[in-house]
Design an enzyme around this catalytic site. Structure first.
Site, short mmCIF file in Angstrom:
data_model
loop_
_atom_site.label_atom_id
_atom_site.label_comp_id
_atom_site.label_asym_id
_atom_site.label_seq_id
_atom_site.Cartn_x
_atom_site.Cartn_y
_atom_site.Cartn_z
N CYS A 34 0.86 -1.18 0.00
CA CYS A 34 0.00 0.00 0.00
C CYS A 34 0.89 1.23 0.00
O CYS A 34 1.87 1.29 0.75
CB CYS A 34 -0.90 -0.02 1.24
SG CYS A 34 -2.05 1.36 1.31
N HIS A 79 -9.14 -4.03 -1.78
CA HIS A 79 -8.13 -3.24 -1.06
C HIS A 79 -8.43 -1.74 -1.19
O HIS A 79 -8.47 -1.02 -0.19
CB HIS A 79 -6.74 -3.57 -1.60
CG HIS A 79 -5.64 -2.73 -1.05
ND1 HIS A 79 -4.55 -3.26 -0.39
CD2 HIS A 79 -5.43 -1.38 -1.06
CE1 HIS A 79 -3.74 -2.28 -0.01
NE2 HIS A 79 -4.25 -1.13 -0.41
N GLU A 80 -8.66 -1.29 -2.43
CA GLU A 80 -8.88 0.15 -2.64
C GLU A 80 -10.17 0.62 -1.99
O GLU A 80 -10.21 1.68 -1.37
CB GLU A 80 -8.89 0.48 -4.14
CG GLU A 80 -7.58 0.21 -4.86
CD GLU A 80 -6.37 0.79 -4.17
OE1 GLU A 80 -6.49 1.86 -3.53
OE2 GLU A 80 -5.30 0.16 -4.22
N HIS A 127 -10.23 1.31 1.68
CA HIS A 127 -9.73 2.63 2.07
C HIS A 127 -10.88 3.62 2.31
O HIS A 127 -10.76 4.52 3.13
CB HIS A 127 -8.83 3.22 0.97
CG HIS A 127 -7.39 2.75 1.01
ND1 HIS A 127 -6.55 3.04 2.06
CD2 HIS A 127 -6.66 2.05 0.12
CE1 HIS A 127 -5.35 2.53 1.80
NE2 HIS A 127 -5.38 1.91 0.64
NI NI Z 1 -3.72 0.93 -0.16
#
Ligand code: NI
Length: 182
Positions: A103, A145-146, A149
């Site tokens: 990341c 994953h994105e 966020h």
């Molecule tokens: Ni990330």
């Protein structure tokens, strides 16, 4: 165009929820500029995805783009740039796929995370048009994953086995699986 400063682990902007953007906001000049700057920042740092809170903008926007020659992730297929506003994830296959994730907000480290292997993403594109994407394997992981966020979740929260968390150098030396062509 500008390369933006990336918030790192510990900055509160990475931990708060992000707000959805209206269609009018999505096509507005400031948000179009933010998309361009996110893209430039993503390329500058050789990432595969970036989310707006990583550049201190707590809104539901993320970009994904990667090439087939990405040596770090050994991806098979290239993904063209996709811009996701207000994405919603539906799991299509609960079976888990595991990848060593990194990341831009946690530089120099990577960790092994398992996530559902197939998802559908419903989102608005850069023109605020509804779109959907069915993603499998690595792309499914990058999407999850994105979009994590946008809810203040980082991959480090999802590392099940702390022994599979390493600096890049030690990862390459002790944990990297041999490449398929090896
Ligand atoms: Ni990330």
């Amino acid at each position: 165009m500008a390369i933006l400063k990336v918030a790192r682990l510990g900055h509160p902007v990475l931990r708060g929820p992000c707000r959805a953007l209206s269609s009018d906001e999505i096509v507005s000049a400031p948000v179009r500029r933010l998309v361009r700057d996110l893209h430039e920042t993503l390329r500058e740092y050789s990432g595969v995805g970036i989310a707006a809170p990583q550049v201190h903008e707590p809104v539901r926007l993320a970009l994904i783009e990667f090439g087939e020659d990405d040596a770090r992730y050994r991806t098979r297929d290239a993904e063209p740039l996709r811009i996701f506003f207000n994405p919603r994830v539906t799991v299509l296959d609960e079976a888990l796929s595991g990848f060593w994730e990194g990341c831009l907000s946690v530089p120099g480290l990577r960790g092994f995370v398992e996530r559902p292997s197939k998802v559908r993403v419903d989102y608005l594109d850069a023109e605020a048009r509804p779109r959907d994407l069915v993603a499998e394997g690595f792309l499914a992981t990058v999407c999850q994953h994105e979009f994590d966020h946008l809810d203040g979740t980082l991959y480090v929260d999802r590392i099940a086995d702390p022994k599979r968390f390493a600096f890049d150098e030690e990862f390459a030396r002790y944990h990297a699986e041999p490449a398929a062509e090896d």
